[in-house]
Design an enzyme around this catalytic site. Structure first.
Site: not given
Length: 228
Positions: A10, A12, A153, A176, A180
């Site tokens: 990921d 951010d 994702k 995070d 995810d």
């Protein structure tokens, strides 16, 4: 054969500086030296991970917009239509709210499959409007994303792996956020950085002691050193 496993990251909250914003420059050399595919899997619009790959000097392989856009390095696949999400945004504006980014709204300018709303805007009316269009709102900790609930994702990563010959089932992932979780479900090993939200922490194989890029760097160093 590469000694490193594929790496799915990921952006951010995962590649960022300790304060949570801006790419931590310490990731550049370790990712450049990684001898297996590095996939950037993000909620950001498609140009952002591609630009980051370019500046990292690694192959441009990405899953963007929470699975809405997949790029193998040769072919772009768009897995959802932005029309419904855009309609949600327009109705939200008509109700007196805003996307919250000001100016020309570069956060949404290049999105193909979803829209993102600033977290300082009210969530409840956004969710109510989105539900009328069969869409969901997820909070990544950086924005509210209005998206197709069937697009994730993880699904984007599987499609990327099949098209590009990447062994997703052998990959290591770091993230995070709630977006995810689907990635964590399809890889070999998953890590949540210490700043991760409750959903990511619960889904990960391991919650790291380190936050942001410190956590990602710790995983990279450990996996490479141990051959895990």
């Amino acid at each position: 054969m590469a000694s490193d496993p594929p790496l799915v990251l990921d952006i951010d909250g995962t590649l960022t500086r300790p304060e949570g914003f801006g790419i931590d420059p310490r990731i550049f050399n370790p990712l450049l030296e990684w001898d297996a595919p590095v996939v950037l899997a993000t909620g950001k619009a498609f140009p952002y991970p591609i630009a980051l790959c370019h500046f990292l000097a690694i192959p441009e392989i990405a899953v963007a917009e929470n699975g809405g856009v997949v790029y193998t390095g040769e072919e772009v696949t768009v897995t959802a239509d932005r029309a419904a999400a855009q309609a949600v945004l327009e109705e939200y504006r008509e109700a007196g709210y805003a996307a919250g980014w000001g100016g020309d709204d570069t956060i949404n300018r290049w999105r193909a499959t979803e829209v993102a709303i600033n977290r300082d805007q009210p969530r409840d009316p956004l969710e109510a409007i989105a539900a009328d269009y069969g869409l969901e709102v997820i909070d990544t900790g950086y924005a509210y994303h209005v998206k197709d609930p069937t697009v994730t994702k993880g699904q984007g990563l599987l499609a990327l792996g099949e098209a590009a010959g990447i062994e997703v089932a052998e990959a290591v992932a770091v993230g995070d956020s709630i977006n995810d979780v689907s990635t964590f479900e399809v890889v070999s090993r998953s890590f949540a950085v210490a700043n991760a939200d409750a959903d990511a922490r619960k889904a990960a194989d391991e919650v790291l002691e380190e936050t942001h890029a410190d956590g990602t760097l710790a995983v990279v160093e450990r996996v490479r050193a141990s051959g895990e």
